[in-house]
Design a protein around this motif. Structure first.
Motif, PDB file in Angstrom:
ATOM      1  N   VAL A  59      77.153 -57.404 -71.123  1.00 51.85           N
ATOM      2  CA  VAL A  59      77.168 -56.188 -70.322  1.00 51.85           C
ATOM      3  C   VAL A  59      75.860 -55.445 -70.506  1.00 51.85           C
ATOM      4  CG1 VAL A  59      78.330 -53.996 -69.945  1.00 51.85           C
ATOM      5  CG2 VAL A  59      79.649 -56.028 -70.511  1.00 51.85           C
ATOM      6  N   THR A  60      75.258 -55.033 -69.421  1.00 55.89           N
ATOM      7  CA  THR A  60      74.019 -54.269 -69.473  1.00 55.89           C
ATOM      8  C   THR A  60      74.165 -53.028 -68.619  1.00 55.89           C
ATOM      9  OG1 THR A  60      73.155 -55.521 -67.610  1.00 55.89           O
ATOM     10  CG2 THR A  60      72.605 -56.325 -69.803  1.00 55.89           C
ATOM     11  N   LEU A  61      73.441 -52.009 -68.964  1.00 58.44           N
ATOM     12  CA  LEU A  61      73.455 -50.778 -68.190  1.00 58.44           C
ATOM     13  C   LEU A  61      72.262 -50.685 -67.269  1.00 58.44           C
ATOM     14  CD1 LEU A  61      74.711 -48.202 -70.832  1.00 58.44           C
ATOM     15  CD2 LEU A  61      75.998 -49.370 -69.062  1.00 58.44           C
ATOM     16  N   THR A  62      71.392 -51.639 -67.308  1.00 62.25           N
ATOM     17  CA  THR A  62      70.269 -51.717 -66.383  1.00 62.25           C
ATOM     18  C   THR A  62      70.159 -53.149 -65.908  1.00 62.25           C
ATOM     19  OG1 THR A  62      68.746 -52.133 -68.203  1.00 62.25           O
ATOM     20  CG2 THR A  62      68.972 -49.850 -67.475  1.00 62.25           C
TER      21      THR A  62
ATOM     22  N   ALA B  95      82.795 -53.988 -70.929  1.00 63.59           N
ATOM     23  CA  ALA B  95      82.318 -52.632 -70.652  1.00 63.59           C
ATOM     24  C   ALA B  95      83.266 -51.596 -71.249  1.00 63.59           C
ATOM     25  CB  ALA B  95      82.178 -52.415 -69.146  1.00 63.59           C
ATOM     26  N   GLY B  96      84.570 -51.893 -71.264  1.00 69.04           N
ATOM     27  CA  GLY B  96      85.519 -51.094 -72.023  1.00 69.04           C
ATOM     28  C   GLY B  96      86.055 -49.845 -71.363  1.00 69.04           C
ATOM     29  N   ARG B  97      85.926 -49.680 -70.060  1.00 69.63           N
ATOM     30  CA  ARG B  97      86.418 -48.459 -69.408  1.00 69.63           C
ATOM     31  C   ARG B  97      87.008 -48.728 -68.025  1.00 69.63           C
ATOM     32  NH1 ARG B  97      81.115 -48.600 -70.444  1.00 69.63           N
ATOM     33  NH2 ARG B  97      79.618 -48.716 -68.741  1.00 69.63           N
ATOM     34  N   PHE B  98      87.508 -49.945 -67.812  1.00 69.19           N
ATOM     35  CA  PHE B  98      88.020 -50.327 -66.493  1.00 69.19           C
ATOM     36  C   PHE B  98      89.424 -50.921 -66.594  1.00 69.19           C
ATOM     37  CE2 PHE B  98      83.378 -50.659 -66.382  1.00 69.19           C
ATOM     38  CZ  PHE B  98      83.081 -49.809 -65.329  1.00 69.19           C
ATOM     39  N   THR B  99      90.268 -50.367 -67.436  1.00 66.98           N
ATOM     40  CA  THR B  99      91.600 -50.937 -67.679  1.00 66.98           C
ATOM     41  C   THR B  99      92.438 -50.952 -66.415  1.00 66.98           C
ATOM     42  OG1 THR B  99      91.487 -50.102 -69.951  1.00 66.98           O
ATOM     43  CG2 THR B  99      93.656 -50.762 -69.111  1.00 66.98           C
ATOM     44  N   LEU B 100      92.489 -49.840 -65.693  1.00 66.70           N
ATOM     45  CA  LEU B 100      93.327 -49.764 -64.491  1.00 66.70           C
ATOM     46  C   LEU B 100      92.783 -50.650 -63.373  1.00 66.70           C
ATOM     47  CD1 LEU B 100      94.179 -45.947 -64.420  1.00 66.70           C
ATOM     48  CD2 LEU B 100      95.713 -47.838 -64.938  1.00 66.70           C
ATOM     49  N   PHE B 101      91.481 -50.698 -63.240  1.00 61.20           N
ATOM     50  CA  PHE B 101      90.887 -51.542 -62.207  1.00 61.20           C
ATOM     51  C   PHE B 101      91.176 -53.012 -62.494  1.00 61.20           C
ATOM     52  CE2 PHE B 101      87.037 -53.491 -60.122  1.00 61.20           C
ATOM     53  CZ  PHE B 101      87.446 -53.221 -58.821  1.00 61.20           C
TER      54      PHE B 101
ATOM     55  N   VAL C 263      74.823 -49.619 -63.725  1.00 57.96           N
ATOM     56  CA  VAL C 263      74.832 -51.026 -63.333  1.00 57.96           C
ATOM     57  C   VAL C 263      75.470 -51.795 -64.485  1.00 57.96           C
ATOM     58  CG1 VAL C 263      73.465 -53.014 -62.637  1.00 57.96           C
ATOM     59  CG2 VAL C 263      72.725 -50.705 -62.008  1.00 57.96           C
ATOM     60  N   ILE C 264      76.658 -52.330 -64.251  1.00 58.07           N
ATOM     61  CA  ILE C 264      77.381 -53.046 -65.303  1.00 58.07           C
ATOM     62  C   ILE C 264      76.875 -54.477 -65.445  1.00 58.07           C
ATOM     63  CG2 ILE C 264      79.666 -53.792 -66.087  1.00 58.07           C
ATOM     64  CD1 ILE C 264      79.194 -50.783 -66.113  1.00 58.07           C
TER      65      ILE C 264
ATOM     66  N   GLY D 163      71.718 -61.695 -59.687  1.00 56.87           N
ATOM     67  CA  GLY D 163      71.224 -62.326 -58.472  1.00 56.87           C
ATOM     68  C   GLY D 163      72.319 -62.923 -57.614  1.00 56.87           C
ATOM     69  N   GLN D 164      73.477 -63.160 -58.182  1.00 60.16           N
ATOM     70  CA  GLN D 164      74.630 -63.662 -57.434  1.00 60.16           C
ATOM     71  C   GLN D 164      75.752 -62.632 -57.395  1.00 60.16           C
ATOM     72  OE1 GLN D 164      76.580 -67.108 -59.082  1.00 60.16           O
ATOM     73  NE2 GLN D 164      77.841 -67.455 -57.278  1.00 60.16           N
ATOM     74  N   LEU D 165      75.961 -61.939 -58.509  1.00 62.01           N
ATOM     75  CA  LEU D 165      77.013 -60.930 -58.624  1.00 62.01           C
ATOM     76  C   LEU D 165      76.410 -59.635 -59.140  1.00 62.01           C
ATOM     77  CD1 LEU D 165      80.009 -59.931 -58.822  1.00 62.01           C
ATOM     78  CD2 LEU D 165      79.999 -60.858 -61.152  1.00 62.01           C
ATOM     79  N   ALA D 166      76.783 -58.545 -58.477  1.00 61.84           N
ATOM     80  CA  ALA D 166      76.404 -57.210 -58.950  1.00 61.84           C
ATOM     81  C   ALA D 166      77.681 -56.395 -59.125  1.00 61.84           C
ATOM     82  CB  ALA D 166      75.468 -56.520 -57.958  1.00 61.84           C
ATOM     83  N   VAL D 167      77.835 -55.773 -60.293  1.00 65.09           N
ATOM     84  CA  VAL D 167      78.987 -54.914 -60.577  1.00 65.09           C
ATOM     85  C   VAL D 167      78.451 -53.525 -60.885  1.00 65.09           C
ATOM     86  CG1 VAL D 167      81.025 -54.545 -61.995  1.00 65.09           C
ATOM     87  CG2 VAL D 167      80.260 -56.871 -61.522  1.00 65.09           C
ATOM     88  N   TYR D 168      78.860 -52.551 -60.054  1.00 67.27           N
ATOM     89  CA  TYR D 168      78.403 -51.175 -60.214  1.00 67.27           C
ATOM     90  C   TYR D 168      79.566 -50.282 -60.624  1.00 67.27           C
ATOM     91  CZ  TYR D 168      74.275 -52.776 -57.648  1.00 67.27           C
ATOM     92  OH  TYR D 168      73.155 -53.460 -57.255  1.00 67.27           O
ATOM     93  N   GLN D 169      79.308 -49.384 -61.547  1.00 68.73           N
ATOM     94  CA  GLN D 169      80.308 -48.408 -61.959  1.00 68.73           C
ATOM     95  C   GLN D 169      80.250 -47.222 -61.016  1.00 68.73           C
ATOM     96  OE1 GLN D 169      80.487 -47.267 -66.182  1.00 68.73           O
ATOM     97  NE2 GLN D 169      80.370 -45.136 -65.537  1.00 68.73           N
ATOM     98  N   VAL D 170      81.398 -46.814 -60.464  1.00 69.34           N
ATOM     99  CA  VAL D 170      81.477 -45.637 -59.605  1.00 69.34           C
ATOM    100  C   VAL D 170      82.391 -44.611 -60.256  1.00 69.34           C
ATOM    101  CG1 VAL D 170      80.922 -46.761 -57.417  1.00 69.34           C
ATOM    102  CG2 VAL D 170      83.270 -46.782 -58.230  1.00 69.34           C
ATOM    103  N   ASP D 171      82.105 -43.331 -59.997  1.00 72.03           N
ATOM    104  CA  ASP D 171      82.833 -42.266 -60.688  1.00 72.03           C
ATOM    105  C   ASP D 171      84.089 -41.814 -59.952  1.00 72.03           C
ATOM    106  OD1 ASP D 171      81.602 -41.078 -58.540  1.00 72.03           O
ATOM    107  OD2 ASP D 171      80.670 -39.452 -59.675  1.00 72.03           O
TER     108      ASP D 171
END
Length: 283
Positions: free
Chosen positions: A47-50, A72-78, A190-191, A195-203
Motif C-alpha cells: 500500500v502506498t499513499l503516492t 490500508a486498514g480503513r475500508f471494512t464496510l467497502f 492514492v491507495i 498502470g493497470q489498477l488505480a485505487v483512490y480513497q474518497v471521503d
C-alpha cells in the motif's frame, strides 16, 4: 651456606606456584564468532499513499484488491459490500483473466458513517450491487489524467445520463473532486497505482441519482392541434356533394321528348282559340 641455598630454592618454588595460581584464575577467552550476513528487513506493505515512480517493477502474481484494501486498514464496510454483492469477483476476473484496466473509488469507514441510519439496509440487493459498481470504472485513470478525463465518466453501473448514474471528475492544482449530482467527494489519497489498477480513497460514499435522487416529473403528452377559426363575417364554404346520375335508356328519352313536344302544341292551339276565335263566336 646450606640454609641460604634452601631459602633460595624455597623462594623460587613459591614464586612459581603464585604465577601458576594467577594464570589459572583468569577466565578463558570466548571463541571468536564469524561475522555473518545482516538479516534482511521484512518486506514493506504494497500500500502506498503516492503513486509509485515511473518504471517501478510491478509485483508478480494476480492482483488482489481485497488484500490492498485490507492493508490500508480503513475500508471494512467497502470490503464487506464488495464481497456481499460479488462485485469483487467481476473486478478480479477483469484484472487477472482479461488484463483489463480499472479505477476504483474506495470510501472509507468514516465516509459510510456519515450516511443516514438504515440507508444501506433499505436498499435491495440489485441496488447495493449498482451502488458498488458506481464506484468502479472499466478504465485506468492515473492521478494526472483527471485533468483531461472526459465527463461524465463511464462507471460499471451503466447509463451515465442525467438522473441516472452520472459521475463527473474535476481536477484542481492540488485536489480532485468527484460529483454525482447528490454527493461532492474528494480524492484524499492514492491507495494503489500500477498502470493497470488505480485505487483512490474518497471521503464520501458516491450516491447515484438513480437510487437516491428524486425522479424528474413525467413529461405530459403534447396537446392535439386545434383547427384555425374562420374569420368573422365570412360564411364557411361547403363543397356540395356530387349528385348521382342514373343512366336513362335512349328510347325512353326519345318518348319523353316527343310527348313534351305534343303537349306544347295543344297548349298553343287552346291559347289561340281562347284569344282569337272565342270573342268572334260569342259576340
Amino acid at each position: 651456606m646450606m640454609m641460604k641455598q634452601s631459602s633460595f630454592s624455597f623462594s623460587v618454588i613459591l614464586l612459581f606456584l603464585l604465577h601458576c595460581t594467577t594464570t589459572l584464575a583468569q577466565p578463558a577467552a570466548a571463541p571468536a564468532v564469524p561475522a555473518g550476513p545482516t538479516a534482511a528487513p521484512p518486506p514493506g506493505p504494497i500500500v502506498t499513499l503516492t503513486p509509485p515512480p515511473l518504471g517501478a517493477p510491478i509485483p508478480s502474481g494476480p492482483i488482489n484488491v481485497i488484500r490492498i484494501l485490507e492493508q490500508a486498514g480503513r475500508f471494512t464496510l467497502f470490503i464487506r459490500l464488495l464481497k456481499a454483492t460479488t462485485v469483487i469477483d467481476q473486478i478480479e476476473h477483469q484484472l487477472n483473466n482479461t488484463n483489463g484496466r480499472m479505477t476504483i473509488f474506495a470510501p472509507t469507514d468514516s465516509a459510510f458513517s456519515t450516511l443516514s441510519s438504515g440507508t444501506l439496509n433499505s436498499l435491495t440487493d440489485p441496488q447495493k450491487e449498482s451502488l458498488i459498481q458506481f464506484h468502479v470504472l472499466s478504465s485506468y485513470i492515473a492521478q494526472s489524467q483527471f485533468q483531461t478525463a472526459s465527463n461524465p465518466l463511464r462507471t460499471n453501473a451503466g447509463d451515465n445520463s442525467r438522473y441516472r448514474y452520472q459521475l463527473n471528475a474535476t481536477s484542481y492544482s492540488n485536489s480532485i473532486n468527484i460529483s454525482t449530482g447528490i454527493t461532492n467527494a474528494s480524492v484524499s489519497a492514492v491507495i494503489y497505482s500500477d498502470g493497470q489498477l488505480a485505487v483512490y480513497q474518497v471521503d464520501k460514499v458516491l450516491l447515484p441519482w438513480e437510487i437516491f435522487g428524486s425522479k424528474p416529473p413525467a413529461t405530459a403528452p403534447a396537446p392535439a392541434p386545434i383547427a384555425p377559426a374562420l374569420a368573422p363575417g365570412k360564411p364557411k364554404k361547403v363543397k356540395p356533394a356530387p349528385i348521382a346520375v342514373t343512366p336513362v335508356n335512349d328510347d325512353t328519352t326519345k318518348v319523353d321528348a316527343s310527348g313534351a313536344a305534343s303537349l306544347m302544341t295543344m297548349q298553343n292551339v287552346v291559347f289561340f282559340f281562347a284569344v282569337m276565335v272565342a270573342p268572334i263566336i260569342f259576340s
